[in-house]
Scaffold this active site. Structure first.
Site, mmCIF file in Angstrom:
data_model
loop_
_atom_site.group_PDB
_atom_site.id
_atom_site.type_symbol
_atom_site.label_atom_id
_atom_site.label_comp_id
_atom_site.label_asym_id
_atom_site.label_seq_id
_atom_site.Cartn_x
_atom_site.Cartn_y
_atom_site.Cartn_z
ATOM 1 N N GLU A 336 -8.602 -13.015 5.567
ATOM 2 C CA GLU A 336 -9.322 -12.025 5.755
ATOM 3 C C GLU A 336 -9.621 -11.344 4.308
ATOM 4 O O GLU A 336 -9.756 -9.948 4.301
ATOM 5 C CB GLU A 336 -8.598 -10.883 6.607
ATOM 6 C CG GLU A 336 -8.526 -11.248 8.061
ATOM 7 C CD GLU A 336 -7.513 -10.577 8.849
ATOM 8 O OE1 GLU A 336 -8.080 -10.120 10.017
ATOM 9 O OE2 GLU A 336 -6.474 -9.991 8.475
HETATM 10 C C1 ACM Z 1 -4.314 -13.195 10.275
HETATM 11 O O1 ACM Z 1 -4.077 -13.119 11.368
HETATM 12 N N1 ACM Z 1 -4.814 -12.388 9.375
HETATM 13 C C2 ACM Z 1 -3.791 -14.406 9.473
#
Ligand code: ACM
Length: 525
Positions: A336
Site C-alpha cells: 500500500e
Molecule cells: C495489507 O493488508 N496491507 C498487507
C-alpha cells in the site's frame, strides 16, 4: 471472487480405514474414548485408530527422553503435570513399562524435518521424529488424544487415557505462519507469549510480528532511539502505545524458539511510516516532522526516496534487527505504498533489498515487492483476493516462492458476519468455511504447488485490543489456515473438517480461549 473447492476425496488415505475402526467397533478394551487419532487438527497424512489400544496415564508413568529429546520431553511434562498431578519424571533409559517414549532419529524418512510417527498402544506411547521440531509437532498431536481437561491448570481427579492408534505425519508446506500486528495496537511480551502457546497447538511454526506502522513504532532501535520512545507512544484510536526493548524482543524470540516457532520481524516501508516520520524530521523530504496519526487510513505516508538519510535509517534498522533475529527472514514491508511513485518504489527496493543480504538475512515482504528486482530467495507474501497478477506470476516463474495470505480467506481481522463486533470487512466477510475451503496452490494463476512456501494468517489490530479480541478472531479460523498449511490437500474437506473442528471446542473452553461459535459448526461442549 474465485471459489476453490478442495477435492473432497479421501481416496486411499488411511483416514478412510480409520473410520472403520471408529467407536462402536471397540467392544473390548478400555472405555471407548471420544477422541480418535483420526480427529486430529490439522489432519494427519496417515492415521489408523485403534480405540482398544488406548494408553492409560498413571502416577507411575514416566517420560523417556532419547538422546537429544530432553527439551521436548520436559515441555511435554510441563503440559501434562498440572491437570494430572502426576510426577511424570523425564528419564534417560526406557524402563519398558508405562512409558511415553520420545526418540530422535529413528523415524520413517518420509516424516522429514518436521514430521513424526506416533504409536499409542495399551502398553506405551512411542513418538519418533528425525528432529526435535518433529517431536514437538508430535507432542501437539499427542495432546489432542487426551481429554480436553488435560489443559486445566489445576489437578483434575479423573482417569487419563491417550487414544490408541498410529499416526505418520508430516507437513505439506514448510511455512505455517501467524502474523500479529503489534503496531496498530501494542501487545506486551506476555500477551504475545499467550498467543504463541495457542497457535503452536495447530503446528504453526512462524510468528510474523508487524513491528511498525503509521500509528506506532514498536521495537527499540539503539541508533535511532526516539523511534521507540516517541514513535512508540501512539496507537490506533488514540489508545496507549508501547514498544519492546531489544531485550524484550529477544525474550519473545527465545520463548517462540522454545516452542519451535521462528519470529519474522517486519518493518513496513516505504509507506506505513508515519510514526517514524513524526519522530524524526529528517525522514521527510521537506525536513519537517509530520504530526503523529492514530486514525486508520492507509496509503498516505512515504519515506523520502531521494534522500540519502532514508537509506542510513533503513540500514541501521535492518542491521540492528538482523543482529537480534536468529531466523533467516526480515520483513521489509512494501504494501500500500500509494504515496510513492512506481519509479520511486522500484528505486527504493533496488537500494534496500541488498541491505537484507548484507546483514545475512533473506527477504520477505508483501507481494507488491514482486514488482522490484528480487533475489529468488525472497519470499513475498500474497495478500490480495485472487485473480491474475502479472508481477506475482512472473516472480513465481523466476523461482520465488510465495506465502499465501489472501485477505478474503486468511485475514483474521475480517468480520465473520455483518454482526461480528470486531474487525473490518474491506475484503468481505470471512466465515469459518471461507477461511478453510481453498487451496493455496490453485488460488493465483501461475502460483502452483512448487511456488508456495506456505500459508499465513495475518491479524491486523486496528480494532483488536486484548487477548480476548485476538482469540475471538483467530479461533476458529486459525486452525483452518494451519490445516491448509500442514495437511495433504486430498486429506481435507469441509464436511470432515467441521466435525473435527467441533471437537476442539472443549479444549478451547478449558484453555480459556474466547472463540466464535460459528453456526457453520455443530460445536461439542
Ligand atoms: C495489507 O493488508 N496491507 C498487507
Amino acid at each position: 471472487m474465485r471459489k476453490t473447492l478442495s477435492r473432497a476425496v479421501l481416496g486411499a488415505t488411511v483416514l478412510g480405514l480409520a473410520a472403520m475402526a471408529a467407536p462402536g467397533s471397540a467392544a473390548a478394551g478400555p472405555a471407548p474414548s471420544e477422541r480418535q487419532v483420526t480427529d486430529l487438527v490439522p489432519a494427519p497424512v496417515q492415521a489408523i485408530a485403534d480405540p482398544a489400544a488406548s494408553f492409560r496415564l498413571t502416577p507411575f508413568t514416566v517420560i523417556h527422553a532419547g538422546r537429544g529429546a530432553g527439551d521436548v520431553a520436559t515441555y511435554l511434562r510441563g503440559l501434562l503435570r498440572p491437570a494430572t498431578g502426576y510426577p511424570l519424571p523425564v528419564v534417560p533409559v526406557n524402563p519398558g513399562r508405562s512409558t511415553i517414549s520420545l526418540d530422535l532419529g529413528h523415524a520413517d524418512p518420509r516424516v522429514g524435518s518436521e514430521g513424526y510417527q506416533l504409536d499409542v498402544t495399551k502398553s506405551g506411547v512411542r513418538l519418533r521424529a528425525n528432529t526435535s521440531a518433529g517431536l514437538f509437532e508430535g507432542v501437539q498431536s499427542l495432546r489432542q488424544l487426551l481429554p480436553s481437561a488435560i489443559d486445566a491448570k489445576t489437578v483434575q481427579h479423573r482417569t487419563w487415557t491417550i487414544a490408541g492408534g498410529s499416526v505418520l505425519d508430516y507437513p505439506r508446506f514448510g511455512h505455517r505462519g501467524a502474523m500479529l500486528d503489534v503496531a496498530r495496537h501494542f501487545f506486551t511480551p506476555a500477551q504475545v507469549k499467550t498467543y504463541i502457546d495457542q497457535i503452536v497447538q495447530y503446528k504453526i511454526n512462524t510468528l510474523h510480528l508487524h513491528l511498525s506502522d503509521d500509528q506506532g513504532w514498536r521495537i527499540e532501535i539503539k541508533s535511532w532511539p526516539r523511534l521507540a520512545t516517541e514513535g512508540g507512544k501512539t496507537a490506533a484510536y488514540g489508545d496507549p502505545g508501547g514498544y519492546y526493548t531489544q531485550a524484550e524482543y529477544q525474550e519473545i524470540v527465545a520463548y517462540a524458539a522454545s516452542r519451535h516457532i521462528t519470529v519474522v520481524p517486519e518493518i513496513d516501508m516505504p509507506g506505513h511510516t508515519n510514526a517514524a516520520q513524526a519522530t524524526y524530521a529528517e525522514l521527510n523530504c521537506d525536513g519537517v516532522a509530520v504530526p503523529p496519526r492514530t486514525d486508520i487510513e492507509v496509503g498516505y505516508s512515504s519515506l523520502c526516496i531521494g534522500s540519502p538519510i532514508t537509506y542510513r535509517f533503513v540500514e541501521d534498522v535492518i542491521r540492528e534487527l538482523a543482529a537480534i533475529t536468529p531466523g533467516k527472514y526480515i520483513g521489509i514491508g512494501g504494501d500500500e505504498a500509494h504515496s510513492t511513485s512506481a519509479e520511486d518504489y522500484r528505486a527504493f527496493y533496488e537500494k534496500v533489498s541488498p541491505l537484507v543480504a548484507k546483514y545475512g538475512k533473506l527477504i520477505t515482504g508483501w507481494h507488491e515487492i514482486a514488482k522490484t528486482p528480487l533475489p529468488t530467495s525472497a519470499v513475498p507474501q500474497y495478500w490480495d483476493q485472487g485473480g491474475p497478477n502479472a508481477d506475482v506470476a512472473a516472480a513465481a516463474a523466476r523461482g520465488n516462492k510465495f506465502i499465501m495470505s489472501p485477505a478474503n480467506r486468511a485475514y483474521l481481522d475480517m468480520k465473520y458476519t455483518a454482526e461480528t463486533p470486531l474487525g473490518q470487512s474491506w475484503a468481505g466477510l470471512v466465515e469459518v468455511r471461507d477461511a478453510y475451503d481453498w487451496d493455496p496452490a490453485t488460488f493465483v494463476p501461475g502460483v502452483g504447488e512448487q511456488s508456495v512456501a506456505g500459508v499465513e494468517a495475518p491479524l491486523w489490530t486496528e480494532t483488536i485490543r486484548t487477548n480476548d479480541n485476538i482469540e475471538y478472531m483467530a479461533f476458529p479460523r486459525l486452525p483452518g489456515i494451519a490445516e491448509i498449511g500442514w495437511s495433504p490437500q486430498e486429506a481435507r474437506n469441509w464436511d470432515g473438517y467441521r466435525e473435527r473442528l467441533a471437537k476442539q471446542a472443549p479444549r478451547w473452553v478449558v484453555q480459556g480461549i474466547d472463540f466464535y461459535r460459528s453456526p457453520q459448526v455443530d460445536w461439542r461442549g
